[in-house]
Scaffold this motif. Structure first.
Motif, PDB file in Angstrom:
ATOM      1  N   GLY A  98      42.046   8.307  37.212  1.00  0.00           N
ATOM      2  CA  GLY A  98      42.986   9.349  36.527  1.00  0.00           C
ATOM      3  C   GLY A  98      43.960   7.296  37.846  1.00  0.00           C
ATOM      4  O   GLY A  98      44.116   8.186  38.629  1.00  0.00           O
ATOM      5  N   THR A 128      37.454   7.578  31.576  1.00  0.00           N
ATOM      6  CA  THR A 128      38.351   7.015  31.667  1.00  0.00           C
ATOM      7  C   THR A 128      39.408   7.684  30.590  1.00  0.00           C
ATOM      8  O   THR A 128      37.496   9.059  29.927  1.00  0.00           O
ATOM      9  CB  THR A 128      39.112   5.897  31.236  1.00  0.00           C
ATOM     10  OG1 THR A 128      38.719   4.385  30.043  1.00  0.00           O
ATOM     11  CG2 THR A 128      38.948   4.898  32.286  1.00  0.00           C
ATOM     12  N   GLU A 152      47.115  12.990  40.673  1.00  0.00           N
ATOM     13  CA  GLU A 152      47.608  13.046  39.574  1.00  0.00           C
ATOM     14  C   GLU A 152      49.288  13.096  39.524  1.00  0.00           C
ATOM     15  O   GLU A 152      49.176  14.674  39.138  1.00  0.00           O
ATOM     16  CB  GLU A 152      47.480  12.377  38.167  1.00  0.00           C
ATOM     17  CG  GLU A 152      45.737  11.715  38.413  1.00  0.00           C
ATOM     18  CD  GLU A 152      45.770  10.890  37.008  1.00  0.00           C
ATOM     19  OE1 GLU A 152      46.425  10.016  36.475  1.00  0.00           O
ATOM     20  OE2 GLU A 152      44.474  11.741  36.606  1.00  0.00           O
TER      21      GLU A 152
END
Length: 626
Positions: free
Chosen positions: A71, A107, A382
């Motif tokens: 990510g 992804t 993230e």
């Protein structure tokens, strides 16, 4: 004697791969038993058309092509606009991952987040890889392209309809098909949905919806509209793939047809999460109680690894029972390095960098041997994930590298490789080892699982003072606040905390008893218990004298204390658990009359003016025996 363990997770001996090496990022000792432990049938070899690297090598299940979940988001929010990761940012990331030996990334969506130029973050990634491959003929990075699928009304205030899909799914599919067509040398796998069928996902869809999309992509591949070597799958929780077996809520004809239609099973397994809901998992068994903290943690991580492998083995069995034989790859698994809810010290104590590395090493070892790809979750922390108001939410801390460029323990030895290559990431001009590379500092953050309660049933002729619980009506207490005493209900351990500042001129004391009640223990001849000291300086034990025994109501207002002395006369307090069985006749002041009126059948105290230290005494499994 301490139990001997063959621990395959070795804390301080890790070999990391450097750029262009054909080894895992980290290597651990081989998992004892390998496939046999988890009951696997050998992974079938890919035949026909299958994803290949530029040089023709098999891509999936090839340990020369390590995989990871990726990510790109570096911001606290994930939304279209200026925060969308750019091509330049993702080129930075791809160079970092390539230096770490990663050659396949996964992804999760195709078109949902657009930058100011109208290009999605996923297309920016493919552009970045395409440019790097054009700039350097030796550069390789391949993509498992996720296509986000959810149910009608997901992420709205309306009732979610799980057997109908949202309108956005068609857009995701269309964008995914175009990206696969535009970048056939990069996109090697298409995964329709991410945990889109598992029932705990609020957006989950019926398997028929996933099946129809997979059939669409397979038809496009058969027609030549998609690359013939691309593989089609869906990436989902082990339960969604049938690990719960025939007759479960997941066992249906659509799932069976889906298994027959995908090119392989992309399996998610998360012992980090699942074990939290297993009351006994994060407890140290009695036969491991004497191990060091590190050994207890290592043993727990062996269990965690086998937890994951057992889920995968159950999926394989379900598939084979259907008469289908296909490859299984780990589409996602991971381990958070930080947590302050559920998985932190207040919960399972699972989250830390040592356990993350242990799990990573073990899973890489097994998947490389079995011939499966492992898309470890994830490459980078993230900040947008999880609770926006909680920096310690575990979802923010699954990466191998944090947002400030600290490389976690799992990849400490790669820091020089990254810095020598001049790699940077945004404002991070140089990468550093977490904890400044100091293993002792790291280990201070590592918590062992809690000790399991001892579930010994009372034996005939035994009066249990403290087993899994205190005897009926009893409590632990300090005498006139001169000491603190309490029972840890998770571990069934009595802790007595002493402090010179709390003692009075007569001394200090604590006991277990029932207010206003006595016990007739005249038929009992022995007391048994396990005891140890807990302090920052073990040397104090030798001078810390105190008494252990019981109290009866004979002898006036304060009763009679019956005792043996510790750290004298052969009774020693050490940092290890020691079991003592003492004849009642050996306790000072014991009398036949007193044994009929015992008000505190266990006590720890000192009335003799000995040197007191600030430390804790722990006791468990306290009984009187006939």
């Amino acid at each position: 004697m301490k139990k001997n363990y063959k621990i395959f997770l070795i804390a301080c001996i890790s070999v990391f791969m450097f750029a262009c090496a054909d080894e895992p990022i980290t290597e651990g000792e081989e998992i004892s038993g390998g496939d046999e432990v988890a009951g696997f049938t050998p992974q079938p070899i890919a035949t026909g058309d299958f994803p290949m690297a530029r040089n023709g090598d098999t891509l999936l299940g090839n340990s020369d092509y390590l995989a990871i979940s990726y990510g790109a988001w570096r911001t606290t929010t994930r939304e279209s606009g200026a925060n969308v990761p750019t091509v330049a940012q993702q080129k930075e990331d791809m160079k970092i991952l390539a230096a770490m030996g990663i050659k396949v990334i996964r992804t999760y969506n195709t078109q949902g987040f657009l930058g100011l130029d109208g290009i999605s973050n996923t297309e920016n990634l493919l552009i970045a890889i395409d440019e790097l491959m054009a700039e350097d003929s030796n550069f390789e990075m391949y993509v498992m392209l996720g296509i986000w699928i959810d149910a009608l009304n997901s992420f709205t205030d309306e009732e979610v309809v799980h057997d109908q899909e949202s309108a956005g799914n068609a857009l995701e599919m269309a964008a995914g098909i175009k990206l696969a067509q535009d970048y056939p040398e990069i996109v090697k796998v298409m995964a329709v949905g991410n945990e889109a069928m598992v029932h705990w996902a609020p957006y989950h869809v019926a398997p028929k919806i996933i099946l129809d999309h997979v059939k669409t992509l397979q038809a496009l591949k058969a027609a030549g509209t998609l690359n013939k070597n691309i593989w089609i799958t869906t990436s989902d929780n082990h339960a969604s793939w049938g690990s719960l077996g025939s007759g479960s809520d997941y066992d249906n004809d659509d799932l069976k047809e889906l298994i027959a239609t995908v090119d392989y099973i992309s399996l998610h397994t998360y012992p980090f999460h699942d074990s939290f809901y297993d009351e006994g998992f994060w407890l140290v068994p009695e036969d491991e109680a004497e191990l060091t903290v590190q050994q207890q943690v290592d043993a727990a991580m062996v269990r965690a690894t086998n937890f994951a492998l057992a889920q995968a083995a159950d999926v394989q069995k379900y598939m084979l029972d259907l008469g289908v034989e296909k490859q299984i790859h780990i589409g996602e698994t991971g381990w958070a390095s930080v947590a302050n809810v559920n998985y932190g010290d207040a919960g399972s104590k699972a989250a830390d960098e040592y356990k993350q590395k242990a799990f990573y090493d073990a899973m890489r070892t097994w998947t490389n041997e079995f011939g499966a790809s492992l898309f470890f979750f994830q490459a980078f922390d993230e900040p947008w994930k999880g609770d926006a108001n909680n920096a310690g939410d575990s979802e923010k801390h699954f990466g191998l590298i944090d947002i400030d460029g600290n490389v976690k323990y799992v990849a400490w030895d790669l820091v020089d490789t990254l810095n020598n290559a001049g790699l940077t990431r945004g404002d991070v001009s140089a990468f550093t080892q977490s904890f400044d590379g100091d293993i002792d500092s790291l280990m201070e953050t590592v918590s062992a699982p809690k000790a399991a309660p001892v579930n010994n049933e009372p034996q005939e002729g035994e009066f249990v003072i403290l087993g899994t619980t205190l005897y009926s009506g009893a409590s632990a207490f300090g005498w006139e606040d001169t000491a603190w005493a309490g029972i840890n209900t998770d571990t069934s351990v009595l802790t007595v905390a002493t402090d010179p500042a709390a003692a009075k001129d007569w001394g200090w004391g604590s006991a277990i008893g029932t207010e206003g009640q006595t016990e007739d223990l005249s038929n009992y001849t022995q007391m048994t218990f396990e005891i140890r000291g807990v302090t920052s300086a073990e040397s104090v034990f030798a001078t810390f004298q105190f008494s252990v025994g019981y109290q009866d109501t004979m002898g006036g207002e304060f009763g009679t204390n019956n005792f043996v002395r510790f750290n004298t006369a052969g009774y020693e307090l050490t940092e290890d658990w020691v079991k003592y069985t003492i004849d009642i006749a050996d306790f000072n002041n014991t009398s036949a009359a007193g044994l009929k009126v015992v008000n505190s059948p266990f006590a720890i105290f000192d009335l003799q003016g000995s040197t007191i230290t600030k430390s804790s005494i722990e006791v468990k499994n306290i009984s009187w025996l006939e």
